[in-house]
Design an enzyme around this catalytic site. Structure first.
Site, PDB file in Angstrom:
ATOM      1  N   LYS A   1       0.728   0.972   4.227  1.00 50.99           N
ATOM      2  CA  LYS A   1       0.314   1.437   2.902  1.00 50.99           C
ATOM      3  C   LYS A   1      -0.012   0.210   2.059  1.00 50.99           C
ATOM      4  O   LYS A   1       0.875  -0.578   1.722  1.00 50.99           O
ATOM      5  CB  LYS A   1       1.415   2.268   2.260  1.00 50.99           C
ATOM      6  CG  LYS A   1       1.088   2.716   0.856  1.00 50.99           C
ATOM      7  CD  LYS A   1       1.937   3.884   0.415  1.00 50.99           C
ATOM      8  CE  LYS A   1       1.488   5.179   1.057  1.00 50.99           C
ATOM      9  NZ  LYS A   1       2.099   6.363   0.444  1.00 50.99           N
TER      10      LYS A   1
ATOM     11  N   ASP B   1       8.954  11.840  -6.993  1.00 50.03           N
ATOM     12  CA  ASP B   1       7.588  12.317  -6.720  1.00 50.03           C
ATOM     13  C   ASP B   1       7.596  13.248  -5.505  1.00 50.03           C
ATOM     14  O   ASP B   1       6.803  13.094  -4.583  1.00 50.03           O
ATOM     15  CB  ASP B   1       6.650  11.138  -6.494  1.00 50.03           C
ATOM     16  CG  ASP B   1       5.174  11.535  -6.616  1.00 50.03           C
ATOM     17  OD1 ASP B   1       4.902  12.584  -7.216  1.00 50.03           O
ATOM     18  OD2 ASP B   1       4.323  10.803  -6.104  1.00 50.03           O
TER      19      ASP B   1
END
Length: 584
Positions: free
Chosen positions: A39, A133
């Site tokens: 990522k 999240d």
């Protein structure tokens, strides 16, 4: 970015996805020869020092979350001013893809997925990490349910970007009311977000939608959603109750922990009564308050919560009338309600003859089986994760309170301690140590050791070059630590240069990393100046930088005259004279 290599170790293979903060790539770990998910954060985040510091701190925290339902974080670092995270590669769709492809999920399947997400959140919460999240896009489905993005979620706190266009549009759909208002959050904020995810799995759509993140956030704070069964009649009331309790706007009315939510979902999947009951918190509903001042009709009604209601018409007061019969009926109703309340309170206090039951033994059972056994006995359960060095006990109950055979009131709660495996310990740094010494250090710390070899032109043979997990991280006692040991200089097979010209052969060997020496040797078959053979022989693995000797032909050996053979006449000897000792 194809074929780019980060920190000389992680080679990009192909692009996988793009999120609000980062690009995700499939990469190969060249050190351990395995696929990983890389990522790579967008460059604009790397210029914010406070973000970078949060990112570093939370990446380290996420790397310590070792749980079957959490995507493992292997490493993190910086390359050319851009920060990245290296994670476990999971081959499978996200929960978002599943919902978009299938629509509403079967209730039991939705509950099972939700229970696994809750297990991941509970594990993180007990280690001080709040996800912040939780959404279908951060849940991967591949045999097991895996929750990802623990580290990046905290570093890029969504509430700080509420007004950014597009970046958090999807995230706003799963905000808790306290996140939407910028208030302090706790573990129950993740519980609310998981409630939204459960709602979407059951109904096939989130409870709130809008044209902007702010519009959606407003609904989280002010509006009460309809139960998921209003969108999908197949959702049973018990699952409705669980979802709506998880989504209570008042934190005090939600499940106290992700584990309590998980237990109720497991009860539902096992066909047991759930603990959740339909609730409507005072802050959940829009309410109207009638003004008491003499302002007149325009002020007679004050609407709270942002939803307009019809004005209240104030009529002329009529002379009081006797309502003796009506008052009597009201009095009877109130007395009946009081009697019901007294019965309820008596049961709560154990004064109403609540039957007692014997606590069954659940030590040694898996957590779902233990919950089922306790529910069958009329008892509730509360799970407490604990660490235990006996790896055979992982995910099994190792203690219970009250213990077996104790009589308690029906409906009482039994606390079960479920093993999470050995206690995490810090991984020692064994880099630049000899292999034997590194093994001793890691074994003494409680780890098992796996060795891989890699050639290195600078690090001496049998010396540790690198290790995984990286030093300083925590890992479960008894888990494996991989050390990469230098095998010395890289070995290369000696090229076959037989029959080549001496200068050409020397050039080929030089390109392969060797130096050359030359010796001559006569040969009847190999022309002068051509290579007869090499030492070491062709194809022999030899360390780079070594000297390879070329045996070069000097031509046939020198010619010499054949030896002269002289034939001599043969002289026959005469017969010897025999002398007798008796001769005088």
């Amino acid at each position: 970015m194809a074929q780019q290599v980060f920190t000389g170790r992680y080679q990009i293979v192909r692009h996988l996805a793009r999120g609000g903060m980062a690009e995700v790539y499939l990469a190969r770990d060249l050190l351990l020869d395995r696929p990983v998910a890389l990522k790579v954060l967008f460059p604009e985040f790397s210029t914010d020092p406070s973000f970078v510091e949060r990112f570093r701190r939370e990446a380290r925290a996420a790397a310590n979350l070792n749980h079957p339902n959490i995507v493992s974080v292997y490493d993190w670092g910086e390359e050319g001013g851009t920060y990245f995270i290296v994670m476990e590669y999971i081959e499978g769709p996200t929960l978002r893809d599943v919902i978009r492809g299938e629509g509403p999920l079967f209730p039991n399947r939705a509950a099972e997925i939700g229970a696994e997400i809750a297990a991941a959140l509970e594990f993180a919460h007990r280690r001080g990490v709040i996800h912040r999240d939780v959404k279908p896009g951060n849940v991967l489905i591949s045999g097991m349910v895996k929750v990802t993005d623990f580290g990046i979620a905290r570093a890029g706190d969504p509430k700080e970007s509420l007004t950014q266009t597009g970046a958090v549009m999807g995230t706003a759909s799963y905000f808790s009311p306290e996140q939407a208002q910028g208030l302090a959050i706790d573990n129950r904020s993740d519980v609310y977000s998981l409630g939204i995810v459960l709602y979407e799995m059951a109904a096939g759509r989130p409870p709130f939608t809008g044209d902007s993140p702010l519009a959606i956030a407003y609904q989280h704070v002010r509006e009460t959603p309809v139960p998921p069964s209003r969108h999908n009649p197949d959702v049973p009331p018990e699952l409705d109750n669980v979802v709506m309790k998880a989504m209570a706007k008042d934190r005090a009315n939600r499940y106290p922990s992700a584990n309590d939510l998980r237990n109720d979902l497991l009860r539902f999947t096992h066909g047991q009564p759930v603990a959740a009951e339909p609730i409507v918190a005072a802050d959940d509903a829009t309410r109207a308050m009638t003004a008491t001042g003499p302002s007149g009709p325009a002020d007679s009604t004050r609407v709270m919560g942002g939803v307009a209601e019809p004005p209240v018409v104030v009529e002329e007061e009529e002379p009081p009338r006797k309502r003796t019969g009506a008052y009597f009926v009201v009095l009877l109703v109130l007395l009946g309600l009081l009697a019901i309340l007294l019965v309820v309170f008596a049961r709560q206090l154990g004064l109403g003859g609540t039957p007692e039951v014997v606590v069954p033994s659940v030590v040694g059972e898996t957590e779902p089986d233990a919950i089922r056994i306790l529910n069958d006995a009329g008892l509730k359960s509360r799970t407490v994760p604990v660490n235990d060095d006996n790896t055979e006990n992982i995910n099994r109950v190792i203690d219970q309170d009250p213990p077996r055979d104790v009589e308690v009131k029906k409906g009482a709660t039994v606390t079960i301690s479920v093993s999470q495996g050995p206690t995490p310990v810090q991984v020692p740094d064994v880099r630049n140590r000899k292999e034997d010494t590194a093994r001793e250090i890691l074994t003494a710390a409680g780890f098992t050791v796996e060795v891989t070899e890699r050639p290195d032109d600078e690090v001496p043979a049998e010396t540790v070059i690198d290790q995984l997990p990286v030093p300083g991280n925590n890992a479960p006692k008894g888990s494996k630590v991989t050390i990469v040991v230098s095998s010395g200089r890289e070995q290369v097979a000696v090229p076959n240069v037989a029959g080549r010209d001496q200068s050409e052969a020397a050039n080929i060997l030089g390109q392969a990393g060797f130096t050359t020496a030359v010796e001559t040797e006569s040969s009847d078959t190999v022309p002068t100046g051509r290579v007869i053979r090499t030492d070491p022989a062709a194809s022999t693995p030899t360390p780079k930088g070594s000297t390879v000797t070329l045996l070069v032909s000097s031509g046939p050996p020198p010619t010499t005259a054949p030896p002269v053979v002289t034939t001599l006449p043969v002289t026959r000897p005469t017969s010897p004279t025999t002398t007798s000792i008796f001769d005088d």
